[in-house]
Design a protein around this motif. Structure first.
Motif, PDB file in Angstrom:
ATOM      1  N   LYS A 218      11.837  -2.027 -10.285  1.00 44.43           N
ATOM      2  CA  LYS A 218      11.377  -0.866 -11.067  1.00 44.43           C
ATOM      3  C   LYS A 218       9.969  -0.813 -10.802  1.00 44.43           C
ATOM      4  N   ASN A 219       9.168  -1.844 -10.648  1.00 45.26           N
ATOM      5  CA  ASN A 219       7.752  -1.802  -9.976  1.00 45.26           C
ATOM      6  C   ASN A 219       7.475  -2.919  -9.466  1.00 45.26           C
TER       7      ASN A 219
ATOM      8  N   LEU B  52      13.593   0.119  -3.603  1.00 44.25           N
ATOM      9  CA  LEU B  52      12.431   0.353  -4.156  1.00 44.25           C
ATOM     10  C   LEU B  52      12.318   1.892  -4.685  1.00 44.25           C
ATOM     11  N   SER B  53      13.283   2.478  -4.721  1.00 42.98           N
ATOM     12  CA  SER B  53      13.183   3.917  -4.834  1.00 42.98           C
ATOM     13  C   SER B  53      12.656   4.435  -6.384  1.00 42.98           C
TER      14      SER B  53
ATOM     15  N   LEU C 158       4.051  -6.545   7.240  1.00 43.16           N
ATOM     16  CA  LEU C 158       4.726  -5.719   6.234  1.00 43.16           C
ATOM     17  C   LEU C 158       5.733  -5.265   6.717  1.00 43.16           C
ATOM     18  N   ILE C 159       6.915  -5.409   6.304  1.00 38.76           N
ATOM     19  CA  ILE C 159       8.238  -4.792   6.712  1.00 38.76           C
ATOM     20  C   ILE C 159       9.007  -4.295   5.538  1.00 38.76           C
ATOM     21  N   LEU C 160       9.230  -2.919   5.619  1.00 40.87           N
ATOM     22  CA  LEU C 160       9.652  -2.277   4.499  1.00 40.87           C
ATOM     23  C   LEU C 160      11.103  -1.442   5.041  1.00 40.87           C
ATOM     24  N   GLN C 161      11.784  -1.902   5.931  1.00 36.63           N
ATOM     25  CA  GLN C 161      12.812  -1.268   6.439  1.00 36.63           C
ATOM     26  C   GLN C 161      14.058  -0.900   5.340  1.00 36.63           C
TER      27      GLN C 161
ATOM     28  N   LEU D 217      12.059   4.205  -0.090  1.00 33.77           N
ATOM     29  CA  LEU D 217      10.558   4.387  -0.883  1.00 33.77           C
ATOM     30  C   LEU D 217      10.368   5.642  -1.180  1.00 33.77           C
ATOM     31  N   PRO D 218       9.718   5.961  -2.472  1.00 36.50           N
ATOM     32  CA  PRO D 218       9.203   7.461  -2.669  1.00 36.50           C
ATOM     33  C   PRO D 218       7.855   7.634  -1.980  1.00 36.50           C
TER      34      PRO D 218
END
Length: 250
Positions: A176-177, A197-198, A216-219, A223-224
């Motif tokens: 949530k955060n 991580l929406s 940094l890998i956020l595939q 994400l908003p």
């Protein structure tokens, strides 16, 4: 007493003296091995986990209660400090284990490296007590079929430099955060691929507060869109002057 007898007696005395010295040194230098507390913690971990039937490559097979297996520093996947005997590294990655992680894992308080990747924890939550392993530098929980919310207790791992919570399986970890993330000021590698991580509105601000981050890998994290002011801060930050290897952010 002849000269020959005198020389022989002196040689025997020197030999006896040398033997006594060696014995005294041996008695004053106890054998370093893992502590009973850490050994029992590992056995509890083994009890909660099971490998594939007939899998001879299962590292847990060498973990036993028998006298010849008493020193857990000799077990597969377990590494100890040569001077203290404390367990500092636990590598159980790609063992295809399943079950639950015993809370007694927290008794390994000197642990610096923990790899449980590519095992199956059947959609259970990431245990909060992992955040009590305060000496961890490396933590890899990728592709272990965890579910639920990322525990804020991970923010207690202030020595952490490598964190991988990525998942390419069916269960999805979510957050949530990321309020816990800035506490990891020494983090250099972060992979949250395919975690949900929406709902994390301030994700870029949290990332921007990691001065040593390089990978940094956020595939696939859903994400908003980042706040425009956050992008400006990120671009102007001297601490983030090295280009991140960021994949598929949105």
């Amino acid at each position: 007493m002849t000269v020959a007898n005198t020389v022989e007696a002196r040689c025997c005395f020197k030999l006896l003296y040398a033997i006594v010295v060696v014995l005294l040194l041996h008695m004053s230098s106890p054998c370093i091995g893992c502590s009973e507390r850490e050994r029992q913690a590992l056995l509890a971990l083994k009890q909660g986990l099971q490998g594939l039937v007939g899998d001879d490559g299962n590292r847990l097979l060498s973990w036993g209660r028998e006298a010849q297996n008493k020193d857990c520093c000799q077990w597969d996947g377990v590494y100890c400090n040569n001077q203290t005997g404390h367990v500092v590294k636990l590598d159980l990655g790609e063992q295809y284990l399943q079950g639950k992680i015993s809370p007694k894992l927290i008794h390994l308080q000197h642990l610096e490296y923990l790899d449980l990747s590519y095992n199956n924890f059947s959609g259970s939550k990431i245990p909060d007590f992992i955040g009590s392993l305060s000496n961890l530098i490396y933590l890899n929980l990728s592709n272990v079929n965890f579910g639920g919310q990322i525990p804020n207790q991970l923010g207690n791992l202030t020595h952490l430099q490598y964190l991988d919570l990525s998942s390419y399986g069916y269960s999805v970890v979510h957050a949530k955060n990321l309020n816990w993330l800035p506490n990891l000021s020494g983090l250099k590698h972060l992979d949250l691929s395919f975690t949900n991580l929406s709902d994390v509105v301030g994700w870029l601000e949290a990332v921007n507060m990691l001065p040593k981050l390089r990978n940094l890998i956020l595939q696939g994290c859903n994400l908003p869109p980042p706040v425009i002011s956050s992008v400006s801060v990120m671009n102007s930050s001297k601490s983030l002057s090295i280009t991140f290897r960021v994949h598929c952010l949105i």
